[in-house]
Design a protein around this motif. Structure first.
Motif, mmCIF file in Angstrom:
data_model
loop_
_atom_site.group_PDB
_atom_site.id
_atom_site.type_symbol
_atom_site.label_atom_id
_atom_site.label_comp_id
_atom_site.label_asym_id
_atom_site.label_seq_id
_atom_site.Cartn_x
_atom_site.Cartn_y
_atom_site.Cartn_z
ATOM 1 N N VAL A 106 33.055 38.192 45.919
ATOM 2 C CA VAL A 106 31.980 37.280 46.315
ATOM 3 C C VAL A 106 30.996 37.191 45.160
ATOM 4 N N GLN A 107 30.563 35.993 44.855
ATOM 5 C CA GLN A 107 29.543 35.788 43.820
ATOM 6 C C GLN A 107 28.517 34.824 44.402
ATOM 7 N N SER A 108 27.242 35.162 44.235
ATOM 8 C CA SER A 108 26.207 34.301 44.813
ATOM 9 C C SER A 108 25.280 33.752 43.741
ATOM 10 N N GLN A 109 24.769 32.585 44.002
ATOM 11 C CA GLN A 109 23.738 31.958 43.177
ATOM 12 C C GLN A 109 22.589 31.601 44.114
ATOM 13 N N ILE A 110 21.413 32.119 43.799
ATOM 14 C CA ILE A 110 20.233 31.849 44.622
ATOM 15 C C ILE A 110 19.559 30.588 44.112
ATOM 16 N N VAL A 111 19.224 29.709 45.026
ATOM 17 C CA VAL A 111 18.568 28.448 44.680
ATOM 18 C C VAL A 111 17.106 28.730 44.362
ATOM 19 N N MET A 112 16.677 28.321 43.170
ATOM 20 C CA MET A 112 15.286 28.513 42.757
ATOM 21 C C MET A 112 14.404 27.343 43.211
ATOM 22 N N ASP A 113 14.964 26.126 43.158
ATOM 23 C CA ASP A 113 14.240 24.922 43.536
ATOM 24 C C ASP A 113 15.278 23.861 43.855
ATOM 25 N N GLN A 114 14.885 22.850 44.592
ATOM 26 C CA GLN A 114 15.781 21.755 44.924
ATOM 27 C C GLN A 114 15.073 20.446 44.578
ATOM 28 N N PRO A 115 15.198 20.003 43.310
ATOM 29 C CA PRO A 115 14.493 18.795 42.870
ATOM 30 C C PRO A 115 14.915 17.527 43.619
ATOM 31 N N LYS A 116 16.138 17.502 44.125
ATOM 32 C CA LYS A 116 16.586 16.369 44.932
ATOM 33 C C LYS A 116 17.030 16.900 46.274
ATOM 34 N N ALA A 117 16.372 16.464 47.320
ATOM 35 C CA ALA A 117 16.713 16.907 48.672
ATOM 36 C C ALA A 117 18.066 16.315 49.069
#
Length: 156
Positions: free
Chosen positions: A139-150
């Motif tokens: 398992v590898q995860s990437q945490i979202v820092m920001d979402q410039p486009k909803a």
């Protein structure tokens, strides 16, 4: 399901509007489309009957629900078999934190979009629910820092 007829520019505009705001009344939709409310309602009903519009959902504010961490989790299977895939998909179906699941080409077999209250909750999901599953190798995860486009609707 009815046979689908060709869509025109009014249908495309209707679809764009209901993706943007699904709660439009027939009156409001008619005003946007320059149609009478009954014509707008009939078009929407036809697109629903044809299966182009498959449902309606409310968009909720994750922060107001106590969800502070959005992440994408890549899952690599230990072995590729129908039983492993079915078992993993059953597991994913029981996890409310998983709001989207895709099968992929490439190194990862699945991509999960998850929402958790905090990092310990994400850790709990990964280490106590996903990794212990016998079908899961990595398992590898990437945490979202920001979402410039909803999240937006489909291009029509």
């Amino acid at each position: 399901m009815r046979e689908m007829r060709a869509m025109d520019s009014v249908d495309a505009k209707l679809l764009a509007e209901v993706q943007r705001r699904a709660d439009l009344t027939a009156q409001e939709l008619g005003e946007v489309l320059n149609l009478s409310p009954s014509q707008a309602a009939r078009r929407r009903a036809r697109l629903e009957a044809e299966g182009v519009i498959t449902g309606y959902r409310a968009r909720l504010d994750p922060a107001r629900l106590g969800l502070a961490v959005q992440a994408f989790v890549q899952v690599q299977m230990a072995a590729h078999s129908a039983d492993n895939a079915a078992g993993f998909v059953r597991l994913v179906g029981t996890l409310p934190e998983v709001v989207g699941c895709w099968t992929l080409t490439g190194e990862a077999d699945y991509l999960l979009r998850v929402w958790c209250a905090d990092l310990p909750a994400l850790n709990q999901l990964i280490h106590h629910r996903l990794l212990p599953h016998p079908a899961v190798a990595r398992v590898q995860s990437q945490i979202v820092m920001d979402q410039p486009k909803a999240d937006s609707g489909l291009p029509v």
